[in-house]
Design a protein around this motif. Structure first.
Motif, PDB file in Angstrom:
ATOM      1  N   PRO A 289     -21.422  33.552  40.400  1.00 48.74           N
ATOM      2  CA  PRO A 289     -22.135  33.050  39.212  1.00 48.74           C
ATOM      3  C   PRO A 289     -23.458  32.359  39.524  1.00 48.74           C
ATOM      4  O   PRO A 289     -24.313  32.227  38.649  1.00 48.74           O
ATOM      5  CB  PRO A 289     -21.145  32.057  38.588  1.00 48.74           C
ATOM      6  CG  PRO A 289     -20.132  31.773  39.634  1.00 48.74           C
ATOM      7  CD  PRO A 289     -20.097  32.941  40.556  1.00 48.74           C
TER       8      PRO A 289
ATOM      9  N   THR B 179     -30.430  33.330  36.872  1.00 48.04           N
ATOM     10  CA  THR B 179     -29.960  33.495  35.482  1.00 48.04           C
ATOM     11  C   THR B 179     -30.480  34.832  34.961  1.00 48.04           C
ATOM     12  O   THR B 179     -31.273  35.489  35.627  1.00 48.04           O
ATOM     13  CB  THR B 179     -30.517  32.370  34.577  1.00 48.04           C
ATOM     14  OG1 THR B 179     -31.946  32.420  34.636  1.00 48.04           O
ATOM     15  CG2 THR B 179     -30.037  30.997  35.019  1.00 48.04           C
ATOM     16  N   HIS B 180     -30.042  35.184  33.746  1.00 49.10           N
ATOM     17  CA  HIS B 180     -30.534  36.433  33.128  1.00 49.10           C
ATOM     18  C   HIS B 180     -31.893  36.165  32.507  1.00 49.10           C
ATOM     19  O   HIS B 180     -32.035  36.075  31.290  1.00 49.10           O
ATOM     20  CB  HIS B 180     -29.558  36.908  32.056  1.00 49.10           C
ATOM     21  CG  HIS B 180     -28.232  37.259  32.606  1.00 49.10           C
ATOM     22  ND1 HIS B 180     -27.966  38.470  33.206  1.00 49.10           N
ATOM     23  CD2 HIS B 180     -27.099  36.543  32.710  1.00 49.10           C
ATOM     24  CE1 HIS B 180     -26.724  38.479  33.628  1.00 49.10           C
ATOM     25  NE2 HIS B 180     -26.173  37.323  33.349  1.00 49.10           N
TER      26      HIS B 180
ATOM     27  N   SER C  41     -24.398  27.303  37.054  1.00 47.78           N
ATOM     28  CA  SER C  41     -23.549  28.420  37.507  1.00 47.78           C
ATOM     29  C   SER C  41     -22.212  28.427  36.781  1.00 47.78           C
ATOM     30  O   SER C  41     -21.676  29.499  36.486  1.00 47.78           O
ATOM     31  CB  SER C  41     -23.303  28.444  39.019  1.00 47.78           C
ATOM     32  OG  SER C  41     -23.967  27.465  39.676  1.00 47.78           O
TER      33      SER C  41
ATOM     34  N   THR D 297     -22.916  30.110  33.574  1.00 49.59           N
ATOM     35  CA  THR D 297     -23.079  31.564  33.763  1.00 49.59           C
ATOM     36  C   THR D 297     -21.715  32.222  33.896  1.00 49.59           C
ATOM     37  O   THR D 297     -21.450  33.275  33.299  1.00 49.59           O
ATOM     38  CB  THR D 297     -23.937  31.859  35.015  1.00 49.59           C
ATOM     39  OG1 THR D 297     -25.215  31.276  34.826  1.00 49.59           O
ATOM     40  CG2 THR D 297     -24.085  33.349  35.251  1.00 49.59           C
TER      41      THR D 297
ATOM     42  N   SER E 286     -21.299  34.836  31.110  1.00 44.37           N
ATOM     43  CA  SER E 286     -21.631  36.210  31.510  1.00 44.37           C
ATOM     44  C   SER E 286     -21.143  36.586  32.909  1.00 44.37           C
ATOM     45  O   SER E 286     -21.644  37.559  33.475  1.00 44.37           O
ATOM     46  CB  SER E 286     -23.140  36.431  31.413  1.00 44.37           C
ATOM     47  OG  SER E 286     -23.822  35.568  32.294  1.00 44.37           O
TER      48      SER E 286
ATOM     49  N   PRO F  21     -25.116  36.630  37.218  1.00 45.37           N
ATOM     50  CA  PRO F  21     -26.438  37.179  36.893  1.00 45.37           C
ATOM     51  C   PRO F  21     -26.585  38.580  37.481  1.00 45.37           C
ATOM     52  O   PRO F  21     -25.838  38.963  38.389  1.00 45.37           O
ATOM     53  CB  PRO F  21     -27.420  36.226  37.568  1.00 45.37           C
ATOM     54  CG  PRO F  21     -26.632  35.192  38.258  1.00 45.37           C
ATOM     55  CD  PRO F  21     -25.190  35.585  38.242  1.00 45.37           C
TER      56      PRO F  21
END
Ligand SMILES: Cc1ncc(COP(=O)(O)O)c(C=O)c1O
Length: 412
Positions: free
Chosen positions: A73, A103-104, A270, A273, A277, A280
């Motif tokens: 993450p 990150t995205h 993290s 994240t 999701s 990344p």
């Protein structure tokens, strides 16, 4: 269908949605001059380097490996380690991979960070303080709660040759117990302003005094993509959250943001994240790690990307002054980023009316009023401003400037 309050909030047609719609329309229609969005320029040498790098990675099997595996993450470990070395070599920051999270894109980092530091906190409602506006349109609608921003107007310094420059008005700036985060883009989108080293140091002192982190959005800054035309020093310490991105380097499609911060912030990010999701994306990291490994990244930024934007910016300023030829046109001193911020002093219509007139003529720009998050009501100065990018072909740039000059003559 019944959306929750949360669902409805993010269903709103926000400024950034409008901008991204225009960007898409500009990309799809050949007869539209797209000086609106924030897509980076298609610089032939950058495209060529990326093409070669991706081919190499594909041949070696590294690209398929990145496509077929989750990273952790915090992001691809090998890239985190290369980045830590790179920043330490460049700036002597003394960080390790534990100080970095991917990150995205930066945008999703802002979502996580703004809502982690602002909003209801026990009995308080804390805010993100934007010490200077105009400021990045993409921040405006990121709050999970209402009204998470408080912002300040700038001091305006008038300069020779129709230029002006914004400065933080420290007399109006108050950090208090309700401030959760201070955030500023450097270079600034939309104005192309670059906060001076003194302004950064002063913000840092104030933020530390109040134990509030300072987020520096470095999407256009050093060491990459290095779209910054004057000599200022990069800034980081353990109270600073520096956000970088691979987008303006030429890779917006990989959606990779880089956050450098103390370990507490990195752990928070993290964990978020992982929950939202899992991990990344790994493709951007594998590509840029290869550029780093081959020593190509700095070279690409310093010898290709920065000179490209600087030359294009100078051309745009020259053409604008010639075409508009009116002392009421003021241009923010372009110190970085990929936009010109234009102030039409005494304009008789609002910036959104001007935007509509220009759109009818086939020119897309972004009206100024969107860039004042955290301000109640209309900002009179912003209503006389607009943002245009200078990343399109010289032909389109010239055509766009001619449409702008023609339209302005009717409405000034
Ligand atoms: C100032 C600024 N910060 C961040 C971003 C978003 O970058 P990303 O593509 O990494 O989400 C942009 C995009 O235009 C920007 O202008």
């Amino acid at each position: 269908m019944q959306f929750s309050d949360f669902g409805q909030r993010f269903n709103a047609y926000s400024g950034i949605t409008h901008l991204m719609d225009d960007l898409n329309q500009g990309l799809l229609q050949d007869d539209v001059v797209m000086l609106g969005g924030g897509n980076p320029a298609a610089i032939p040498q950058v495209l060529e380097t990326l093409q070669d790098t991706v081919s190499d990675l594909l041949q070696r099997g590294d690209l398929v490996k990145a496509l077929t595996n989750y990273d952790g993450p915090q992001g691809k470990q090998s890239f985190l380690e290369s980045l830590a070395d790179y920043f330490n070599e460049q700036f002597n920051w003394g960080i390790s991979a534990k100080n970095i999270a991917l990150t995205h894109g930066s945008q999703s980092a802002f979502f996580a960070l703004f809502n982690s530091f602002a909003g209801t906190t026990g009995k308080r409602k804390r805010h993100v303080l934007l010490p200077i506006t105009p400021e990045y349109i993409g921040y405006s609608d990121l709050g999970v709660e209402d009204e998470i921003f408080v912002s300040r107007n700038p001091q305006i310094e008038r300069l020779p040759d129709q230029f002006f420059k914004y400065h933080i008005d420290f007399d109006q700036l108050e950090i208090n117990a309700d401030t959760g985060l201070v955030c500023v883009s450097r270079p600034t989108n939309p104005s192309g302003n670059v906060l001076t080293d003194e302004e950064c140091a002063k913000l840092d002192r104030l933020a530390r005094q109040h134990q509030v982190p300072l987020l520096l959005d470095n999407a256009y800054g050093t060491p990459f993509p290095h779209i910054i035309f004057n000599d200022v020093n990069p800034f980081w310490n353990d109270n600073t959250i520096v956000c970088l991105s691979l987008s303006k380097l030429g890779l917006p499609g990989v959606r990779t943001g880089i956050v450098i911060a103390n370990q507490e912030v990195i752990t928070q990010l993290s964990n978020m994240t992982a929950i939202t999701s899992l991990a990344p994306g790994g493709v951007g990291p594998v590509v840029v790690n290869e550029l780093l490994r081959q020593g190509l990244l700095t070279q690409l930024c310093d010898d290709v990307i920065r000179p490209f934007y600087q030359a294009r910016c100078e051309l745009a300023v020259t053409w604008l002054k010639q075409a508009v030829n009116d002392e009421r046109l003021h241009i923010h001193l372009p110190e970085g980023a990929i936009f010109l911020w234009l102030w039409f002093e005494g304009l008789s219509i609002s910036s959104s009316e001007l935007y509509t007139k220009l759109k009818q003529q086939g020119l897309l720009v972004v009206p100024g009023h969107y860039f004042f998050p955290g301000q109640p009501g209309v900002n009179a100065h912003g209503e006389q401003c607009l943002r245009m990018n200078y990343v399109q072909s010289e032909n389109d740039l010239k055509k766009g400037i001619e449409i702008l000059a023609r339209t302005l003559k009717q409405y000034w």
